[in-house]
Design a protein around this motif. Structure first.
Motif, PDB file in Angstrom:
ATOM      1  N   PHE A 614       0.819  -1.216   0.000  1.00 35.15           N
ATOM      2  CA  PHE A 614       0.000   0.000   0.000  1.00 35.15           C
ATOM      3  C   PHE A 614       0.854   1.269   0.000  1.00 35.15           C
ATOM      4  N   LEU A 629      -3.620   0.967  -5.262  1.00 38.10           N
ATOM      5  CA  LEU A 629      -4.015   0.425  -3.964  1.00 38.10           C
ATOM      6  C   LEU A 629      -3.945   1.480  -2.867  1.00 38.10           C
ATOM      7  N   SER A 630      -2.986   2.410  -2.970  1.00 36.13           N
ATOM      8  CA  SER A 630      -2.899   3.468  -1.967  1.00 36.13           C
ATOM      9  C   SER A 630      -4.145   4.344  -1.991  1.00 36.13           C
ATOM     10  N   CYS A 632      -7.070   3.433  -3.218  1.00 35.98           N
ATOM     11  CA  CYS A 632      -8.201   2.590  -2.801  1.00 35.98           C
ATOM     12  C   CYS A 632      -8.313   2.560  -1.279  1.00 35.98           C
ATOM     13  N   ARG A 633      -7.190   2.372  -0.596  1.00 39.01           N
ATOM     14  CA  ARG A 633      -7.238   2.336   0.869  1.00 39.01           C
ATOM     15  C   ARG A 633      -7.671   3.688   1.435  1.00 39.01           C
TER      16      ARG A 633
END
Length: 662
Positions: A614, A629-630, A632-633
């Motif tokens: 992440f 993904l970063s 998304c988180r």
């Protein structure tokens, strides 16, 4: 001349007085030594008498235990008389054993085989009162009872002092009779008192008035007799044990020798007085030295730097508490240790051994210190900085090496934190740049997208006129142009959401059903799945509640996760299946969260990638930027949810995130 100012006559008187004083002192010492010897002899005989009484008590107790075992002979295979005969052969102090009923009538009896029956001359009735007395005591105490001793004449003109022991016999808790044992007092002294006590002393039983009942032992006669008396208190009867010892007058020579030794000791007092001044001086020096040592020890104990001293052969001779605390070993575990040291890591023993060999060969260590790695007793490794210098004694000779050891693990940790902070600052700067670029792109792309939407609307109006000529072609074009308009509108929403996300504005959240979220992204998912040969499986129950979210951003999260899942399944994956599922976050129906999951059957995530998965700008794809993904988180956490991943057994990975219910 001792007294030069005193006349000769007076000097003689003084010397005579001195001699008389010395002789008087010697005489007094001799007399005191004699008194001390007498006291020692008396104390010894009293201890012997107490030991004799203890031996008799122990032997009588063993005999009672033997009689208790004999009481059960009637029910045994061996007759009572045979067992009693065996016991009489083993115990010479017994003259007769009898088995009597509750009325004290003799049922069976056995006499000792070592002498004539003691009651043949006058019969057993001669001691019936003593037997009655002993059995009355035994019945009251439910244990052994002793009767008073009595003198029984014998046929040879002599007599015996006999004492009876009565032991009650119980059957199922009911008194059924008595076992009576007749003791000869003389045989008690012979067989129950240790021979070392009767070899040089005379032991006897006496009445309270001093009348002797029985006697054993022969004492050599001397000029003085020493007497000790001890009471032998038995249940029902008490006797006095007397012990006599004759000793000669105290020897003169040992006492004179004692006096001479004492005189020499007194003479030494003079020497001690002469040494007193020197002793006081030495004590002052020792106190000063002790204070100096205590001060040095306090300084060494208060240091946070570890100190270690080694001799010329490499053995550890000293460590301070800071060093012990650093490595986790006690000082006694380290003192005397050589190669390898207990705190050396096993994989570095050879390297450290070569370094120590060079040090012992005389090679001076670097002044700036040497960095090493030590191992604590628990097995934990930690970095240290070692500064060593030659250890020089008072003669100017080198006797070893003194080292100062610093634990630099905290320093390394701070440096690592600083490096990580720098990396985070750099990542933040890059994110800021990306945010500015996203804002610029969103502003610049809105106009082309608006133009595309306008052209799509105009094309739809033109198709209404062309529908009359070719309805089927018009319908096909209308559907395509309508999709162009929808996607242009969708792209505008995405750009607006990105713009709001970068500027940290509150997104507009609405209640959306999970199925609607999946339906919106399925066309793009299926399009990419056909391209990569992936089968998509959707598992979303229709009765799930709606979620409160920013619809556009959550759809982007789903698209990003599904795209990553399909790309994770390489061409050699035997079964390319991507599963999208929605369920309650827990097994309870009252859960306020829904969990969305995307599962693939790829090769999974390598261990080296897990920690950086992440991290912004970290990617394993050649064409990726490492922001998917970063972001998304970040989106999920802004909704209060949690994005996580886990292995999908037997292969693959499952990414899941939670959203709150509306």
């Amino acid at each position: 001349m001792l007294f030069p100012l005193v006349p000769r006559t007076r000097r003689r008187v003084l010397w005579a007085a001195l001699v008389i004083l010395v002789l008087s002192m010697f005489s007094t010492l001799v007399w005191l030594a004699g008194r001390y010897e007498v006291t020692q002899v008396q104390s010894q005989i009293e201890r012997d008498a107490a030991d004799a009484v203890g031996d008799i008590r122990t032997a009588l107790t063993r005999n009672v235990q033997s009689l208790q075992a004999l009481q059960y002979a009637e029910n045994a295979t061996v007759p009572w008389t045979q067992e009693a005969t065996t016991m009489l052969r083993e115990r010479r102090e017994w003259l007769r054993l009898e088995l009597r009923d509750t009325d004290l009538r003799v049922l069976s009896s056995v006499d000792t085989p070592f002498r004539a029956p003691p009651f043949n001359r006058f019969g057993r009735a001669v001691m019936q009162p003593e037997v009655v007395q002993a059995c009355n005591v035994a019945r009251r105490q439910s244990g052994p009872g002793y009767g008073a001793s009595a003198y029984v004449p014998q046929a040879d003109g002599l007599g015996l002092e006999i004492m009876d022991l009565c032991l009650p016999v119980f059957t199922d808790g009911v008194l059924t009779g008595y076992t009576v044992a007749s003791y000869a007092l003389g045989e008690i002294l012979v067989n129950m008192v240790g021979p070392q006590l009767t070899r040089s002393q005379e032991v006897s039983f006496t009445e309270s008035d001093g009348t002797r009942l029985a006697m054993h032992g022969t004492a050599s006669r001397g000029t003085r007799v020493f007497i000790a008396k001890q009471l032998l208190d038995l249940p029902g009867h008490t006797m006095v044990l007397r012990m006599d010892s004759w000793r000669g007058a105290p020897d003169l020579f040992p006492n004179v020798l004692t006096a001479l030794v004492t005189a020499m000791a007194m003479a030494l007092v003079t020497v001690l007085v002469m040494l007193a001044r020197d002793m006081r001086r030495r004590q002052r020096v020792e106190l000063d030295l002790a204070d100096a040592l205590a001060f040095r020890k306090a300084m060494e104990d208060s240091l946070v730097t570890g100190l270690r001293a080694r001799d010329s052969e490499g053995r550890i001779t000293y460590v301070n508490p800071a060093f012990c605390e650093m490595v986790g070993f006690e000082a006694k575990e380290l003192i005397g240790q050589s190669i390898p040291a207990p705190y050396w890591p096993p994989e570095m023993v050879d390297e450290y051994g070569q370094r120590q060999a060079l040090r012992l060969a005389g090679n001076a260590p670097p002044r700036e210190g040497a960095e090493s790695v030590f191992m604590r007793k628990s097995g934990e490794l930690f970095p240290v900085m070692i500064f060593e210098a030659p250890l020089i004694n008072a003669m100017g000779e080198q006797t070893g090496w003194m080292g100062a050891v610093l634990d630099v693990s905290e320093q390394r940790r701070v440096e690592e934190m600083s490096r990580a902070s720098q990396e985070r600052l750099q990542a933040t700067a890059r994110l800021t740049t990306v945010g500015e670029m996203a804002s610029l792109l969103s502003h610049e792309l809105n106009q082309p997208l608006a133009a595309i939407s306008s052209y799509a609307t105009g094309s739809m109006n033109l198709l209404k006129d062309a529908a009359l000529k070719d309805p089927q072609l018009a319908e096909t074009l209308s559907s395509a142009i309508q999709r162009i308009g929808q996607q242009a509108e969708r792209a505008g929403k995405v750009i607006k959401s990105v713009h709001d996300f970068v500027r940290r504005r509150d997104q507009a959240r609405e209640a959306v059903s999970p199925r609607a979220l999946l339906d919106d992204v399925m066309p793009l998912v299926i399009l990419q799945a056909r391209k990569l040969g992936v089968r998509v499986v959707v598992n979303c129950p229709s009765d799930l509640p709606a979620v409160l979210c920013d619809r556009t951003m959550v759809e982007q999260v789903l698209l990003n996760l599904t795209r990553n899942g399909m790309q994770a399944m390489a061409d050699d994956t035997p079964h390319k299946v991507l599963t999208l599922a929605v369920r309650l976050a827990t097994a309870q129906a009252s859960s306020r969260w829904l969990e969305f999951s995307v599962a693939d059957l790829g090769h999974g995530i390598p261990e080296g990638v897990v920690e950086k998965l992440f991290t912004p700008f970290f990617t394993t794809k050649q064409e990726g930027m490492g922001l998917g993904l970063s972001l998304c988180r970040t989106v999920v956490e802004q909704h209060g949810g949690l994005l996580r991943f886990q292995p999908n057994l037997p292969c693959g990975t499952v990414f899941s995130f939670t959203l709150p219910q509306s």
